[in-house]
Structures are given as structure tokens and as C-alpha cells.
Design a protein around this motif. Structure first.
Motif, short mmCIF file in Angstrom:
data_model
loop_
_atom_site.label_atom_id
_atom_site.label_comp_id
_atom_site.label_asym_id
_atom_site.label_seq_id
_atom_site.Cartn_x
_atom_site.Cartn_y
_atom_site.Cartn_z
N MET A 142 -6.64 7.11 6.69
CA MET A 142 -6.47 5.71 6.34
C MET A 142 -5.82 4.93 7.48
O MET A 142 -6.19 3.78 7.75
N ASP A 143 -4.87 5.54 8.17
CA ASP A 143 -4.24 4.89 9.33
C ASP A 143 -5.29 4.54 10.38
O ASP A 143 -5.31 3.43 10.93
N ASP A 189 -11.57 7.97 -5.51
CA ASP A 189 -11.73 6.54 -5.25
C ASP A 189 -10.50 5.75 -5.70
O ASP A 189 -10.09 4.80 -5.04
N VAL A 190 -9.93 6.15 -6.84
CA VAL A 190 -8.71 5.48 -7.30
C VAL A 190 -7.55 5.78 -6.34
O VAL A 190 -6.76 4.89 -5.99
N LEU A 191 -7.47 7.03 -5.89
CA LEU A 191 -6.43 7.41 -4.94
C LEU A 191 -6.56 6.63 -3.64
O LEU A 191 -5.56 6.22 -3.04
N LEU A 192 -7.80 6.40 -3.22
CA LEU A 192 -8.03 5.61 -2.00
C LEU A 192 -7.43 4.22 -2.15
O LEU A 192 -6.83 3.69 -1.20
N ARG A 199 -1.00 1.23 2.81
CA ARG A 199 -1.14 1.06 4.27
C ARG A 199 -1.06 -0.41 4.65
O ARG A 199 -0.44 -0.78 5.66
N ILE A 200 -1.67 -1.27 3.85
CA ILE A 200 -1.59 -2.72 4.10
C ILE A 200 -0.14 -3.18 3.97
O ILE A 200 0.35 -4.00 4.76
N ALA A 201 0.57 -2.64 2.99
CA ALA A 201 1.95 -3.05 2.74
C ALA A 201 2.87 -2.72 3.91
O ALA A 201 3.88 -3.39 4.11
N GLU A 202 2.53 -1.71 4.69
CA GLU A 202 3.36 -1.36 5.85
C GLU A 202 3.42 -2.49 6.87
O GLU A 202 4.38 -2.60 7.64
N GLU A 203 2.39 -3.35 6.88
CA GLU A 203 2.30 -4.40 7.89
C GLU A 203 2.99 -5.69 7.47
O GLU A 203 3.04 -6.64 8.26
N ASP A 204 3.50 -5.74 6.26
CA ASP A 204 4.18 -6.95 5.79
C ASP A 204 5.48 -7.15 6.58
O ASP A 204 6.31 -6.24 6.67
N LEU A 205 5.65 -8.33 7.13
CA LEU A 205 6.81 -8.59 7.98
C LEU A 205 8.09 -8.77 7.18
O LEU A 205 9.19 -8.49 7.67
#
Length: 332
Positions: A142-143, A189-192, A199-205
Motif C-alpha cells: 500500500m505504501d 477487499d474490505v481490509l484494503l 495510509r491516506i491518514a498518515e499524510e494529514d498535516l
């Protein structure tokens, strides 16, 4: 010395010679920190006459050399490896990738010829994957996708929301259909969706969090809400467990109404049943609105179903599938 004396009679080891030797194929998991090898693996490495590894960048090599083990960076053929074992020598091969299938296939073919005295071959797992280890692979994949994929790199929580709903429905369908292969795929698919959002949340400033934060949060919640498993509380029936869960949850959430936390965006029958469940659990006798109409008729049916322990959504879907089959039969 008499030729017939015991001293002149060669023993089994003398007669057989040192033997064809031994090959130890040492496998490791990339999901375990390098250097954390099993004790039998370290014993084999220290006792070996030669240690080989085809990959000079293998993550274990620095740790093996730090432990005083000489490792030759070599990729021998099956014939060369058998030759290296002559004279009873032991050669340890630190496996790369999927366990050196080309080398093991070559050894099998060589043994099949019957022309060579084959060394003893041992497969020795040096480190093991714990349950859930493949989740680490999913995080790594995913990264990379988030960085390198033109579509995935642009996705947001809002943009992905619809897929979460779709995948949840497909999972429910797989469960109801009883298709095990489909169930496994839909769970993936649910786990994805979970890993993607994390992973998107890691980029929240302002308020970043990671998949570890997500996992840690649910672990803490499960432990706290299962004091009968992880604490001193007692619950011997499913009903007692549920009551305990609800009490613990109420303290955590500190809600002012039993209706708080019920998502209004869920399907109507499920929403009605959830409201009825909350009211029943709180021992509230709430009369149904004295209004006629299809909506209120459905509400009454949902409340009745919940009181009888029936999931109205599942019941309606089952009836709808039977109706679909009847339509198909009529078409045929």
C-alpha cells in the motif's frame, strides 16, 4: 597383527568413509527483524564447514558476519554444491527469495540420475512468520501504490467512501451465499479499504495517524470491553457479555441519549432495528407513531423482527433472493 583380530577389522564408519556430506538450506522470513534466528539455525551456521549465499545484499549477512560467521557470496550449481560436500563436509546455504527453488530442483534432478552419492539435504527454517505477518506485506504494498500509482496517489477519504460501502455489501452477499472463496476475497477487499484509509491518514498535516494507531486503538478497545477475558469480571453467557459490553461502551462514550452513535445513513430497515434494539436494551417502552403509511408499516415490521431476534435486513434480502430466483424461473 592377525588379520582376523578385532583391531584389523574396519568398523562401519571406517568402511563407509566420511560420507557424502550434508546440505542445510536455511530459510528466513523478511517479516522478522534480521539477526533474530532460531537457536538450531545458529548452531548449524557455527558448525558448518562452509556458508554460502547468492545474494550479497541479503539482510541477514551483516548480522551473520558480526557473529563471526564467514559467508561466501556464491551461487553454485547443484553439481558444484554436491562437490563442496565431499569428504563429509556440511555446507549451509542461506536461502534467498522463495527458498532457492532452482537449486533444489537441480539437486532433485541430480539425485534422480543415480550417478551421484547425494549429501543429506535438510530444510531448516531459521525464522518463522507469526500469525498476521502477511499484513506487513499489505502495508508495504500500500505504501508503494500510494506513492507510485497515478490513481491511488490522488485518492481521499471522501473519494473512497463509496467503495467502502460497496465492499461491505459484497462481503455480506458472500456470507449469505456461503461461497468460501468469495468470502476470502471480499474480506481482503474490505481490509484494503482499512489500510488505504490509514495510509491516506498518515499524510494529514494536522492530525495524522497510521495503521498501527488504528490497530492499537481496536486492540485497546477489545481488551477494555472484554474484562471477562482480560480482567477479573465474570460473564458466562452471551447475554451477560453483551450487557457488559454495552455498560463499558456507555461509560466510554458518555452519551446523553441512547440514540447517539447510530448512523442515520444505513439502510432503513437496519436503522429501524438498531433504534428498536437500543430502546429495548434501555428497557424503554416506546409506542410506535400512530400514523398509517408504508414507512410506518415497515417500521413496525422492523421493530417486531428485532424483538424476535430476526435481522430485518437479512430477512428481506433472503426474501428478495428467493423472489429473484422465482423471476428467473418464470423467464426460463
Amino acid at each position: 597383527m592377525n588379520a582376523n583380530s578385532p583391531e584389523a577389522t574396519p568398523g562401519p564408519e571406517q568402511a563407509a568413509g566420511p560420507g557424502p556430506g550434508r546440505i542445510v538450506l536455511l530459510t528466513t522470513s523478511h517479516r522478522v527483524a534480521p539477526g533474530l534466528l532460531s537457536w538450531p539455525a545458529w548452531q548449524a551456521l557455527h558448525a558448518a564447514d562452509q556458508v554460502l549465499c547468492a545474494d550479497g545484499a541479503h539482510p541477514q549477512l551483516p548480522y551473520l558476519r558480526e557473529a563471526g560467521i564467514r559467508v561466501d557470496e556464491s551461487s553454485p550449481t547443484a553439481e558444484e554444491l554436491v562437490g563442496a560436500c565431499e569428504g563429509g563436509r556440511t555446507v549451509v546455504v542461506v536461502a534467498t527469495g522463495e527458498g532457492e527453488p532452482a537449486l533444489t530442483d537441480g539437486l532433485a534432478r541430480l539425485a534422480g540420475t543415480g550417478r551421484v552419492a547425494m549429501p543429506e539435504l535438510e530444510l531448516l527454517p531459521a525464522s518463522y512468520d507469526l500469525p498476521g505477518a502477511r499484513l506487513l506485506d499489505l502495508v508495504q504494498v500500500m505504501d508503494r501504490i500510494r506513492v507510485e500509482c497515478p490513481w491511488s496517489s490522488r485518492q481521499t477519504h471522501k473519494g473512497l467512501a463509496k467503495y467502502g460501502i460497496e465492499e461491505a455489501y459484497e462481503l455480506v452477499e458472500a456470507i449469505e451465499e456461503g461461497d468460501r472463496d468469495e468470502l476470502r476475497e471480499e474480506l481482503g477487499d474490505v481490509l484494503l479499504q482499512v489500510v488505504f484509509h490509514a495510509r491516506i491518514a498518515e499524510e494529514d498535516l494536522d492530525a495524522p495517524f497510521s495503521i498501527d494507531d488504528v490497530a492499537g486503538g481496536i486492540v485497546d478497545k477489545l481488551v477494555h470491553r472484554h474484562p471477562h477475558v482480560f480482567g477479573d469480571a465474570t460473564a458466562t453467557t452471551p447475554e451477560e457479555v453483551r450487557a457488559q459490553w454495552l455498560r463499558t461502551k456507555a461509560v466510554e462514550k458518555q452519551r446523553t441519549s441512547i440514540t447517539e452513535g447510530i448512523p442515520l445513513g444505513q439502510p432503513g430497515l437496519a436503522l429501524a432495528a438498531k433504534l428498536a434494539s437500543r430502546a429495548r436494551t434501555a428497557h424503554l417502552d416506546i409506542p410506535l407513531p400512530p400514523v398509517e403509511g408504508i414507512g410506518y408499516d415497515l417500521l413496525a415490521l422492523a421493530v417486531r423482527a428485532e424483538s424476535e431476534g430476526v435481522d430485518p435486513e437479512a430477512a428481506l434480502r433472503a426474501a428478495a433472493r428467493a423472489y429473484r430466483d422465482a423471476i428467473r424461473e418464470a423467464e426460463g
